[in-house]
Design a protein around this motif. Structure first.
Motif, PDB file in Angstrom:
ATOM      1  N   ASN A   1       0.847  -1.175   0.000  1.00  0.00           N
ATOM      2  CA  ASN A   1       0.000   0.000   0.000  1.00  0.00           C
ATOM      3  C   ASN A   1       0.891   1.236   0.000  1.00  0.00           C
ATOM      4  O   ASN A   1       1.679   1.441   0.919  1.00  0.00           O
ATOM      5  CB  ASN A   1      -0.881  -0.031   1.256  1.00  0.00           C
ATOM      6  CG  ASN A   1      -1.810   1.152   1.310  1.00  0.00           C
ATOM      7  OD1 ASN A   1      -1.375   2.279   1.166  1.00  0.00           O
ATOM      8  ND2 ASN A   1      -3.076   0.870   1.516  1.00  0.00           N
TER       9      ASN A   1
ATOM     10  N   ARG B   1      -1.839  13.333   2.187  1.00  0.00           N
ATOM     11  CA  ARG B   1      -2.792  12.548   2.980  1.00  0.00           C
ATOM     12  C   ARG B   1      -3.843  13.448   3.649  1.00  0.00           C
ATOM     13  O   ARG B   1      -5.033  13.252   3.495  1.00  0.00           O
ATOM     14  CB  ARG B   1      -2.015  11.764   4.042  1.00  0.00           C
ATOM     15  CG  ARG B   1      -2.857  11.151   5.140  1.00  0.00           C
ATOM     16  CD  ARG B   1      -3.653   9.984   4.651  1.00  0.00           C
ATOM     17  NE  ARG B   1      -4.175   9.200   5.775  1.00  0.00           N
ATOM     18  CZ  ARG B   1      -4.834   8.082   5.632  1.00  0.00           C
ATOM     19  NH1 ARG B   1      -5.064   7.594   4.436  1.00  0.00           N
ATOM     20  NH2 ARG B   1      -5.276   7.428   6.678  1.00  0.00           N
TER      21      ARG B   1
ATOM     22  N   GLN C   1      -6.070  13.824   0.009  1.00  0.00           N
ATOM     23  CA  GLN C   1      -6.870  12.598   0.052  1.00  0.00           C
ATOM     24  C   GLN C   1      -8.070  12.743   0.987  1.00  0.00           C
ATOM     25  O   GLN C   1      -9.148  12.253   0.703  1.00  0.00           O
ATOM     26  CB  GLN C   1      -6.014  11.416   0.499  1.00  0.00           C
ATOM     27  CG  GLN C   1      -6.737  10.088   0.307  1.00  0.00           C
ATOM     28  CD  GLN C   1      -6.018   8.912   0.960  1.00  0.00           C
ATOM     29  OE1 GLN C   1      -5.249   9.091   1.889  1.00  0.00           O
ATOM     30  NE2 GLN C   1      -6.293   7.720   0.470  1.00  0.00           N
TER      31      GLN C   1
ATOM     32  N   PRO D   1     -11.112  11.854  -1.923  1.00  0.00           N
ATOM     33  CA  PRO D   1     -11.002  10.638  -1.111  1.00  0.00           C
ATOM     34  C   PRO D   1     -10.871   9.365  -1.949  1.00  0.00           C
ATOM     35  O   PRO D   1     -10.377   8.346  -1.453  1.00  0.00           O
ATOM     36  CB  PRO D   1     -12.309  10.623  -0.307  1.00  0.00           C
ATOM     37  CG  PRO D   1     -12.828  12.013  -0.382  1.00  0.00           C
ATOM     38  CD  PRO D   1     -12.357  12.579  -1.669  1.00  0.00           C
ATOM     39  N   ASP D   2     -11.306   9.418  -3.202  1.00  0.00           N
ATOM     40  CA  ASP D   2     -11.245   8.213  -4.042  1.00  0.00           C
ATOM     41  C   ASP D   2     -10.011   8.184  -4.928  1.00  0.00           C
ATOM     42  O   ASP D   2      -9.956   7.419  -5.882  1.00  0.00           O
ATOM     43  CB  ASP D   2     -12.503   8.142  -4.929  1.00  0.00           C
ATOM     44  CG  ASP D   2     -13.753   7.993  -4.073  1.00  0.00           C
ATOM     45  OD1 ASP D   2     -13.657   7.336  -3.019  1.00  0.00           O
ATOM     46  OD2 ASP D   2     -14.804   8.543  -4.446  1.00  0.00           O
ATOM     47  N   ALA D   3      -9.037   8.998  -4.604  1.00  0.00           N
ATOM     48  CA  ALA D   3      -7.833   9.042  -5.451  1.00  0.00           C
ATOM     49  C   ALA D   3      -7.182   7.664  -5.518  1.00  0.00           C
ATOM     50  O   ALA D   3      -7.103   6.954  -4.516  1.00  0.00           O
ATOM     51  CB  ALA D   3      -6.847  10.054  -4.886  1.00  0.00           C
ATOM     52  N   SER D   4      -6.720   7.318  -6.726  1.00  0.00           N
ATOM     53  CA  SER D   4      -6.086   5.994  -6.884  1.00  0.00           C
ATOM     54  C   SER D   4      -4.677   6.014  -6.299  1.00  0.00           C
ATOM     55  O   SER D   4      -4.101   7.077  -6.044  1.00  0.00           O
ATOM     56  CB  SER D   4      -6.005   5.663  -8.372  1.00  0.00           C
ATOM     57  OG  SER D   4      -5.065   6.518  -8.981  1.00  0.00           O
ATOM     58  N   GLN D   5      -4.126   4.804  -6.101  1.00  0.00           N
ATOM     59  CA  GLN D   5      -2.765   4.695  -5.582  1.00  0.00           C
ATOM     60  C   GLN D   5      -1.789   5.422  -6.496  1.00  0.00           C
ATOM     61  O   GLN D   5      -0.852   6.076  -6.040  1.00  0.00           O
ATOM     62  CB  GLN D   5      -2.379   3.223  -5.486  1.00  0.00           C
ATOM     63  CG  GLN D   5      -3.163   2.449  -4.457  1.00  0.00           C
ATOM     64  CD  GLN D   5      -2.778   2.805  -3.031  1.00  0.00           C
ATOM     65  OE1 GLN D   5      -1.604   2.907  -2.710  1.00  0.00           O
ATOM     66  NE2 GLN D   5      -3.758   3.022  -2.190  1.00  0.00           N
TER      67      GLN D   5
ATOM     68  N   SER E   1      -9.085   4.971   2.929  1.00  0.00           N
ATOM     69  CA  SER E   1      -8.016   4.443   2.097  1.00  0.00           C
ATOM     70  C   SER E   1      -8.443   3.160   1.420  1.00  0.00           C
ATOM     71  O   SER E   1      -8.006   2.874   0.322  1.00  0.00           O
ATOM     72  CB  SER E   1      -6.784   4.167   2.940  1.00  0.00           C
ATOM     73  OG  SER E   1      -6.429   5.325   3.570  1.00  0.00           O
TER      74      SER E   1
ATOM     75  N   SER F   1      -9.903   4.144  -1.646  1.00  0.00           N
ATOM     76  CA  SER F   1      -8.961   4.549  -2.686  1.00  0.00           C
ATOM     77  C   SER F   1      -8.204   3.352  -3.239  1.00  0.00           C
ATOM     78  O   SER F   1      -7.869   3.302  -4.404  1.00  0.00           O
ATOM     79  CB  SER F   1      -7.990   5.598  -2.163  1.00  0.00           C
ATOM     80  OG  SER F   1      -7.074   5.012  -1.293  1.00  0.00           O
ATOM     81  N   ALA F   2      -7.932   2.385  -2.347  1.00  0.00           N
ATOM     82  CA  ALA F   2      -7.206   1.204  -2.826  1.00  0.00           C
ATOM     83  C   ALA F   2      -8.052   0.414  -3.810  1.00  0.00           C
ATOM     84  O   ALA F   2      -7.539  -0.195  -4.740  1.00  0.00           O
ATOM     85  CB  ALA F   2      -6.820   0.325  -1.649  1.00  0.00           C
TER      86      ALA F   2
ATOM     87  N   ALA G   1     -10.296   1.792  -5.704  1.00  0.00           N
ATOM     88  CA  ALA G   1     -10.652   2.614  -6.857  1.00  0.00           C
ATOM     89  C   ALA G   1      -9.820   2.195  -8.056  1.00  0.00           C
ATOM     90  O   ALA G   1      -8.687   1.745  -7.915  1.00  0.00           O
ATOM     91  CB  ALA G   1     -10.380   4.085  -6.548  1.00  0.00           C
TER      92      ALA G   1
END
Lengths: 650, 122
Positions: A46, A496, A500, A505-509, B108, B111-112, B114
């Protein structure tokens, strides 16, 4: 009185030879190697958790050394030695609360902050506060204050890094050639015309190196390099200590000599030269024509007018022992012969002791050029004991490390290790730089360079110039280990806590990864630009930031972790109250014309004591005046489900 | 300070105060006591002997080359503080379960899960 044979001459890195540079380059390459290794860890994990917190997997040595290395910043290896050199043994009292620093800073909050961070999945300090107080706006306030203070601190750290590099490179031919090219470039630029090309070049080199390896490797790179840097730092001190004591003829002799010393006068002199375009830089030694001559060292580069005259500020060496050592050639001082002193406009004794009274370097409050009550009056001694250990507990950079260890055994062993580690660093530093007064007179004009200069002097005197590379790497390591941690803390706060949590909040990795890299680079570049014109006294800047952070974060975090009744309003009042109270005392000092280094001190107490007391008081009072926190929140943080026995009994 | 929520929670038979919280709080009080002891020792010695009115540089009291007020007021308690710190860490502080890392919380997890832009390394 003084054994001339035991004293050695100071020298420069050029004289120490290129081997020092090679040692230093090897060290820097190792830092990059560790960054490359840790960047591989980022794969298949992660991203945010790994990049900013190392997946909460720190073991004993990693936690101990990263904690110690981050705490021991550029201030410890540049500003602190500078203060010891200038004020003498009283700095032992100034730093005394480091005897209890590790157990306070790691033990008071360690277990609890790690537990709460795990419980809530927090990665940053504002993360914890947001979840505990269920308030996005409070987390944003914490983020803003964190970014503000950390950026200010970084400016000072970058200055320290640049100065160390300058000393290292000294008269190296390649460096001098590059310096010339950069000088020409700066002259042609309207914005940058007044900058010292050497400082500019070293600042850029240092900045680029740190930004690259921090961005590349993230938290693990920072921790691993901290481990290496922590080892380098303690090795540096352990090597310097016997060398310094031996070269001054023993500690007993050094202290006896210090007991007889008197501080230099602050001077202003008019100088003249017939040589055209003569470069008379800061640190040049001059003497009058009378017999015996008066000895001066200038504290700024001379700017000659058309008649070849210039007025410069500096110091006059008035200590008979120093004068004798300089005249007899026991210490290596070369006078600029093509410049004559035509007038001594001013030669003022230090404000404390105010006369030629000996003994000030071996007693408190210590000499001070501008403060009538000396460097460390009794009330300030009280504040400093409070400052290091208690305010150190409130540093967010320490809190982040406490969120990253893997179990409580790791914490326990690490605290014991850090206690030993700091004992090998701080008290020996006091001894080393008290000795440095005997080896390097007149360093008051550029005292922030005393550490690298002392490293070069000590090793060159025993014909081991290559060792200077390792010793100079120690302060460089201290600066790097702090800068990388702070850079990461700022980018975590932005990515963060701001992006984020509030924007996407839905931002990809992948997006978060790109943002983290970009943010680290942008912040690094911004700080490099801000550091082009840094403040003069590094240690004061670091004290301001450290105390400001403690005034903002210690009370809200402590009460959040240990007090069930703490409310969101109480947290706001506590943080804002601490910040404003601390800042206003500095502003009042500045408005009174005392400058940034002399804040207002009500009841002779430092702003950090007032700020922390105010922050705790407001946190308590406002929390009690507002409705208690909801039951679910109290249950989550302070209670646990009873474990049922196999037969169903509780 | 008792609060309504805490009183209700204390009365709940399924709940108990978090043992790690209680242990950490107890240890924090001991640590503050240690700080206070060092503070009292160092400042008492240093303020009494480190700020002399006059100094005789030729007969300055020293211990192993260190000014006597520094040796007794700082070096000595530093040594003792180290011994006490190590003892406290090894024999007094309790080990406890810190709990599982809940990842990056709900936000998170979202987001993970997504969709990654151009592929993800997760």
């Amino acid at each position: 009185m003084f054994e001339a044979s035991m004293l050695y001459a100071p020298t420069t890195f050029a004289a120490a030879g290129s081997s020092a540079l090679v040692t230093f380059c090897l060290y820097t390459l190792a830092v990059f190697g560790l960054a490359a290794l840790s960047s591989r860890l980022l794969k298949n994990r992660n991203f945010l958790n790994e990049y900013f917190l190392g997946s909460r997997s720190l073991g004993v040595w990693a936690l101990a050394l990263t904690f110690a290395a981050t705490s021991a910043s550029g201030g410890s290896f540049t500003g602190f030695p500078s203060l010891i050199y200038t004020h003498g043994w009283v700095l032992a009292l100034w730093i005394a609360s480091y005897m209890i620093f590790p157990i306070c800073t790691m033990g008071l909050l360690g277990k609890r902050i790690n537990q709460v961070a795990r419980k809530t999945g927090a990665i940053t300090v504002p993360d914890i506060l947001r979840d505990r107080f269920q308030s996005a706006s409070f987390a944003l306030l914490a983020t803003a204050l964190l970014v503000f203070f950390t950026c200010v601190n970084l400016v000072g750290q970058f200055k320290a890094g640049s100065m160390i590099l300058q000393t290292l490179l000294g008269e190296n031919a390649t460096y001098q050639a590059l310096r010339g090219i950069v000088g020409n470039f700066l002259q042609s630029s309207q914005l940058l015309a007044g900058l010292d090309p050497g400082y500019f070049l070293c600042l850029l080199t240092f900045g680029v190196a740190v930004i690259i390896y921090t961005t590349w490797g993230g938290f693990h790179a920072v921790v691993w390099t901290d481990v290496m840097q922590g080892i380098v730092m303690v090795l540096g001190v352990i090597i310097m200590l016997p060398l310094a004591i031996y070269q001054v003829g023993g500690l007993q002799h050094a202290t006896e000599t210090l007991a007889q010393m008197v501080p230099p006068h602050r001077a202003e002199i008019v100088i003249q030269t017939d040589v055209e375009d003569l470069d008379v830089p800061k640190g040049t030694w001059l003497q009058t024509d009378d017999s015996p001559s008066r000895i001066f060292r200038i504290g700024e580069a001379a700017a000659f007018d058309e008649s070849g005259r210039a007025t410069v500020k500096g110091i006059e060496i008035v200590d008979p022992g120093d004068q004798q050592r300089i005249r007899s050639g026991t210490v290596d001082v070369s006078f600029e012969e093509s410049v004559a002193i035509v007038d001594v406009r001013k030669s003022t004794p230090a404000a404390y002791p105010g006369d030629a009274r000996p003994g000030v370097y071996v007693t408190a409050p210590g000499p001070d050029a501008t403060k009538m009550d000396g460097m460390l009056p009794m009330s300030l001694a009280f504040s400093m004991f409070f400052y290091w250990a208690i305010s150190g507990t409130g540093q967010p950079s320490s809190m982040v490390r406490l969120m990253a260890f893997k179990n409580t055994r790791t914490l326990r062993i690490s605290i014991a290790s850090v206690a030993m580690y700091f004992s090998f660093i701080y008290f020996p530093l006091v001894v080393i730089f008290c000795c440095s007064r005997l080896l390097l007179p007149g360093m008051e004009v550029e005292s922030d360079r005393i550490m690298p200069q002392m490293a070069v002097t000590l090793t060159s005197n025993i014909g081991a110039g290559w060792l200077a590379g390792l010793l100079v790497a120690a302060p460089f390591a201290a600066v790097m280990s702090t800068v990388d941690s702070f850079l990461l803390m700022i980018s975590s706060a932005v990515v963060r806590d701001y992006y984020q949590r509030n924007v996407n909040p839905d931002a990809s990795q992948r997006t978060l990864q790109r943002m983290s890299y970009t943010c680290t680079i942008v912040v690094g570049i911004g700080v490099v630009i801000a550091a082009l014109n840094p403040p003069e006294f590094l240690q004061y800047l670091i004290v301001y930031v450290g105390s400001g952070l403690a005034a903002c974060f210690l009370a809200p975090m402590s009460l959040a972790l240990y007090w069930k009744r703490m409310t969101t309003s109480g947290a706001f009042a506590s943080m804002l109250g601490g910040f404003l109270c601390h800042l206003s005392l500095y502003i009042v000092g500045w408005l009174r014309g005392d400058g940034f280094t002399k804040p207002m001190r009500p009841f002779s107490l430092d702003p950090v004591v007032i700020g922390i007391v105010m922050s705790f008081s407001l946190g308590f009072v406002v929390s009690l005046l507002t409705p208690p926190p909801p039951k679910e929140l109290v249950e989550k943080y302070f209670y646990t489900r009873r474990k049922k026995t196999p037969d169903g009994e509780q | 300070m008792n609060i309504p929520a805490a009183a209700a929670l204390d009365a709940d038979p399924d709940l108990e105060p978090d043992p790690l919280f209680l242990a950490a709080f107890r240890e924090a009080r001991w640590i503050l006591l240690m700080w206070l002891s060092c503070f009292a020792w160092t400042l008492t010695v240093c303020l009494n002997f480190g700020y002399p009115e006059t100094v005789d540089p030729l007969n300055f009291p020293m211990v192993l080359g260190i000014p006597a007020w520094v040796a007794w007021g700082i070096a000595f308690p530093w040594l003792i503080a180290n011994v006490v710190t190590i003892w406290f860490c090894l024999f007094v502080m309790e080990d406890a379960d810190l709990g599982e890392d809940s990842g990056e919380a709900a936000i998170s997890d979202a987001s993970a899960n997504a969709p990654a832009e151009g592929g993800s390394n997760v």
